[in-house]
Design a protein around this motif. Structure first.
Motif, PDB file in Angstrom:
ATOM      1  N   ASP A 331       1.080  -1.596  -0.058  1.00 58.33           N
ATOM      2  CA  ASP A 331       0.021   0.296  -0.250  1.00 58.33           C
ATOM      3  C   ASP A 331       0.909   0.985   0.207  1.00 58.33           C
ATOM      4  O   ASP A 331       0.207   2.486  -0.218  1.00 58.33           O
ATOM      5  CB  ASP A 331      -0.629   0.227   1.455  1.00 58.33           C
ATOM      6  CG  ASP A 331      -1.639  -1.429   1.549  1.00 58.33           C
ATOM      7  OD1 ASP A 331      -2.387  -1.149   0.152  1.00 58.33           O
ATOM      8  OD2 ASP A 331      -2.219  -1.881   3.003  1.00 58.33           O
ATOM      9  N   TYR A 332       2.026   1.475  -0.082  1.00 62.30           N
ATOM     10  CA  TYR A 332       2.663   2.860  -0.115  1.00 62.30           C
ATOM     11  C   TYR A 332       3.020   3.406  -1.148  1.00 62.30           C
ATOM     12  O   TYR A 332       3.456   2.080  -2.805  1.00 62.30           O
ATOM     13  CB  TYR A 332       4.405   1.831   0.188  1.00 62.30           C
ATOM     14  CG  TYR A 332       4.798   1.906   1.563  1.00 62.30           C
ATOM     15  CD1 TYR A 332       4.421   1.429   2.785  1.00 62.30           C
ATOM     16  CD2 TYR A 332       6.133   2.523   1.583  1.00 62.30           C
ATOM     17  CE1 TYR A 332       3.923   1.896   3.333  1.00 62.30           C
ATOM     18  CE2 TYR A 332       6.033   2.472   3.601  1.00 62.30           C
ATOM     19  CZ  TYR A 332       5.755   2.047   4.252  1.00 62.30           C
ATOM     20  OH  TYR A 332       6.294   2.367   5.683  1.00 62.30           O
ATOM     21  N   GLU A 333       3.252   4.000  -0.785  1.00 61.55           N
ATOM     22  CA  GLU A 333       3.848   5.363  -2.483  1.00 61.55           C
ATOM     23  C   GLU A 333       4.349   5.538  -2.762  1.00 61.55           C
ATOM     24  O   GLU A 333       5.085   5.425  -1.997  1.00 61.55           O
ATOM     25  CB  GLU A 333       2.093   6.640  -2.301  1.00 61.55           C
ATOM     26  CG  GLU A 333       0.878   5.856  -2.375  1.00 61.55           C
ATOM     27  CD  GLU A 333       0.031   7.260  -1.991  1.00 61.55           C
ATOM     28  OE1 GLU A 333       0.390   8.804  -2.314  1.00 61.55           O
ATOM     29  OE2 GLU A 333      -1.682   7.344  -1.574  1.00 61.55           O
ATOM     30  N   GLU A 334       5.246   6.366  -3.580  1.00 68.88           N
ATOM     31  CA  GLU A 334       6.399   6.519  -3.941  1.00 68.88           C
ATOM     32  C   GLU A 334       7.073   6.861  -2.921  1.00 68.88           C
ATOM     33  O   GLU A 334       8.581   6.552  -2.759  1.00 68.88           O
ATOM     34  CB  GLU A 334       7.060   6.794  -5.416  1.00 68.88           C
ATOM     35  CG  GLU A 334       8.239   7.274  -5.639  1.00 68.88           C
ATOM     36  CD  GLU A 334       8.206   7.414  -7.471  1.00 68.88           C
ATOM     37  OE1 GLU A 334       9.477   8.278  -8.071  1.00 68.88           O
ATOM     38  OE2 GLU A 334       7.586   7.312  -8.047  1.00 68.88           O
ATOM     39  N   HIS A 335       6.184   8.301  -2.600  1.00 68.20           N
ATOM     40  CA  HIS A 335       7.478   9.102  -1.766  1.00 68.20           C
ATOM     41  C   HIS A 335       7.603   8.563  -0.158  1.00 68.20           C
ATOM     42  O   HIS A 335       8.434   8.319   1.278  1.00 68.20           O
ATOM     43  CB  HIS A 335       6.632  10.800  -1.546  1.00 68.20           C
ATOM     44  CG  HIS A 335       5.882  10.565  -0.721  1.00 68.20           C
ATOM     45  ND1 HIS A 335       4.298  10.293  -1.672  1.00 68.20           N
ATOM     46  CD2 HIS A 335       5.082  10.011   0.106  1.00 68.20           C
ATOM     47  CE1 HIS A 335       3.474  10.100  -0.837  1.00 68.20           C
ATOM     48  NE2 HIS A 335       3.064  10.503   0.671  1.00 68.20           N
ATOM     49  N   HIS A 336       6.605   6.982   0.417  1.00 67.14           N
ATOM     50  CA  HIS A 336       6.296   6.056   1.103  1.00 67.14           C
ATOM     51  C   HIS A 336       7.813   6.065   1.718  1.00 67.14           C
ATOM     52  O   HIS A 336       8.731   5.465   2.438  1.00 67.14           O
ATOM     53  CB  HIS A 336       5.454   6.195   1.420  1.00 67.14           C
ATOM     54  CG  HIS A 336       4.272   6.040   1.286  1.00 67.14           C
ATOM     55  ND1 HIS A 336       2.946   5.952   0.919  1.00 67.14           N
ATOM     56  CD2 HIS A 336       4.073   7.181   2.087  1.00 67.14           C
ATOM     57  CE1 HIS A 336       2.019   6.877   1.497  1.00 67.14           C
ATOM     58  NE2 HIS A 336       2.882   8.209   1.561  1.00 67.14           N
ATOM     59  N   PHE A 337       8.306   5.152   0.422  1.00 60.31           N
ATOM     60  CA  PHE A 337       9.884   4.034   0.516  1.00 60.31           C
ATOM     61  C   PHE A 337      10.528   5.189   1.221  1.00 60.31           C
ATOM     62  O   PHE A 337      12.125   4.719   1.501  1.00 60.31           O
ATOM     63  CB  PHE A 337       9.684   3.859  -1.005  1.00 60.31           C
ATOM     64  CG  PHE A 337       9.349   2.745  -0.683  1.00 60.31           C
ATOM     65  CD1 PHE A 337       9.256   1.322  -0.622  1.00 60.31           C
ATOM     66  CD2 PHE A 337       7.948   2.926  -1.881  1.00 60.31           C
ATOM     67  CE1 PHE A 337       8.424   0.614  -1.197  1.00 60.31           C
ATOM     68  CE2 PHE A 337       6.856   2.176  -1.970  1.00 60.31           C
ATOM     69  CZ  PHE A 337       7.324   0.978  -1.722  1.00 60.31           C
ATOM     70  N   ARG A 338      10.580   6.913   1.201  1.00 54.35           N
ATOM     71  CA  ARG A 338      12.247   7.184   1.585  1.00 54.35           C
ATOM     72  C   ARG A 338      12.458   7.056   3.304  1.00 54.35           C
ATOM     73  O   ARG A 338      13.277   7.363   3.666  1.00 54.35           O
ATOM     74  CB  ARG A 338      11.542   8.811   1.840  1.00 54.35           C
ATOM     75  CG  ARG A 338      11.726   9.113   0.019  1.00 54.35           C
ATOM     76  CD  ARG A 338      11.659  10.956  -0.040  1.00 54.35           C
ATOM     77  NE  ARG A 338      12.882  11.799   0.917  1.00 54.35           N
ATOM     78  CZ  ARG A 338      12.923  12.304   1.838  1.00 54.35           C
ATOM     79  NH1 ARG A 338      11.892  13.041   1.492  1.00 54.35           N
ATOM     80  NH2 ARG A 338      14.097  12.785   2.004  1.00 54.35           N
ATOM     81  N   ARG A 339      11.599   7.117   3.744  1.00 53.41           N
ATOM     82  CA  ARG A 339      11.464   6.122   5.348  1.00 53.41           C
ATOM     83  C   ARG A 339      12.321   5.126   5.078  1.00 53.41           C
ATOM     84  O   ARG A 339      12.810   4.958   6.632  1.00 53.41           O
ATOM     85  CB  ARG A 339       9.972   5.505   5.740  1.00 53.41           C
ATOM     86  CG  ARG A 339       8.596   6.253   5.673  1.00 53.41           C
ATOM     87  CD  ARG A 339       7.717   5.746   6.382  1.00 53.41           C
ATOM     88  NE  ARG A 339       8.339   5.907   7.535  1.00 53.41           N
ATOM     89  CZ  ARG A 339       7.531   4.999   8.368  1.00 53.41           C
ATOM     90  NH1 ARG A 339       6.287   4.122   8.558  1.00 53.41           N
ATOM     91  NH2 ARG A 339       7.194   4.860   9.998  1.00 53.41           N
TER      92      ARG A 339
END
Length: 398
Positions: A331-339
């Motif tokens: 359910d992650y969007e692209e900008h969420h992976f910056r975590r």
């Protein structure tokens, strides 16, 4: 000697970001060495080094206090019109409009938006605008055409204004720009935020020292907690769960067990009780899976103590984003992976801000990515110092 040392280490250069602690400490150390040089030359090392170190630390501490006092005095005594530099913002479109924070040192005196209504810079009007607002800076943001930028630059330089412009990729989360030279040419180097080797080394030293100290200090508590868990409900004392850390690497995160055995298998059945409505931020008030001892351990965040072992092993850091499940990736969007750009932490901005009250996953991501972008050793220390009061006030309990 101290003033000259501070000047040589760049502490008196103009900077919108303030001067890092390392620069101030370097200047104080250099000044202390100059002042105590005769003692270092004539006395034994064992007796003279503590004097120089004490003088350097005292100087650095006094400068921190003095700068804070002067800043507070200026903020109180002078209105924004006197202490902030007036700036004209030239934006490529309405989405590029810039809201300047007071801490930036600038205030928006006027904004020129180059959209369909005004697609061209009118040189005479722009020159009069600079004169009328008494602007000392022109800030160019957004997609301004090259021909327009050339006009803005020529008029601004003629008026004696400095010109600031955003790099390519402005508006994309995580973009960081630095200056790079290639022969006679100067370039804007755009890349993702990354810590240098000495920053990583300093952070790791703090992590290991802090984790070992915490393990020693809490060692007597472990036996009491283990006995209480075993007497309260059947099952192991420690609970390990696969989480995702830096760069997507899997690791087993340790906690004191606070739920009955098999609680993970009940998560799907209880999903309708999740108050956030988002599977990536799973919160159930009065979760029926939690044991009586588990409620107490969670209330005071005692269940997190075994994670200091994860810190020593290098899986986690004392401060960082909270580790999450690999299944959340769906359910992650692209900008969420910056975590994934930092080691997960035991505590962080989310925890000291009161995670019980944060119900929006996007807000959690914003806090985590803001921490990654703005990391400094001083920020880690501030978060660590804020963690104990947050635990005592039960802000971080969930």
């Amino acid at each position: 000697a101290v003033v000259v040392a501070l000047a040589l280490t760049g502490n008196y250069q103009r900077s919108n970001q303030g001067h890092p602690t390392l620069h101030l400490l370097m200047g104080s150390t250099l000044g202390a060495l100059v002042v105590s040089w005769s003692d270092l030359w004539g006395m034994s090392v064992l007796s003279s080094v503590p004097i120089a170190v004490s003088l350097a630390l005292a100087t650095c501490g006094a400068l921190f206090f003095a700068r804070g006092a002067v800043t507070a005095l200026i903020m109180t005594a002078l209105p924004e019109e006197r202490r902030l530099i007036p700036a004209i913002v030239v934006a490529g479109d309405t989405r590029g409009e810039l809201a300047l924070d007071v801490a930036s040192g600038y205030r928006v005196a006027s904004t020129v938006v180059l959209d369909k209504r005004q697609a061209e810079i009118r040189p005479q009007e722009f020159a009069r605008l600079i004169q009328r607002t008494r602007a000392a800076t022109v800030i160019v943001v957004g997609g301004v055409k090259r021909s327009q930028f050339d006009k803005v630059l020529e008029i601004s330089m003629r008026a004696g204004c400095e010109v600031l412009c955003t790099p390519p990729g402005f508006g994309i989360a995580g973009v960081r720009a630095t200056m790079a030279r290639c022969g006679p040419y100067g370039f804007v180097q755009v890349g993702a935020p990354a810590l240098t080797w000495h920053q990583l080394f300093a952070k790791r030293c703090v992590d290991v020292a802090g984790a070992l100290a915490a393990l020693v200090a809490t060692a007597p508590m472990w036996a009491i907690v283990a006995l209480a868990i075993r007497l309260d409900s059947p099952g192991p004392v420690l609970f390990s769960q696969e989480r995702v850390g830096l760069g997507g690497r899997r690791f087993r995160m340790l906690k004191f067990r606070t739920m009955r055995q098999g609680a993970d298998q009940e998560k799907a059945v209880l999903a309708h009780l999740n108050v956030t409505g988002d599977s990536r931020l799973f919160k159930i008030p009065d979760d029926p899976r939690i044991s009586r001892v588990g409620k107490f351990l969670r209330r005071w965040s005692i269940d997190e103590l075994p994670q200091f072992l994860n810190v020593v092993m290098g899986h986690m850091s004392l401060v960082g984003p909270r580790p999450f499940f690999e299944t959340d990736f769906e359910d992650y969007e692209e900008h969420h992976f910056r975590r994934l750009g930092a080691k997960p932490g035991i505590t962080g901005v989310w925890q000291v801000s009161g995670r019980r009250s944060v119900m929006d996953f996007e807000e959690v991501v914003r806090m985590d990515t803001g921490y990654i972008d703005d990391w400094s050793l001083w920020l880690d220390l501030k978060i660590l110092m804020s963690t104990l009061p947050a635990v005592l006030q039960r802000k971080g309990a969930c």
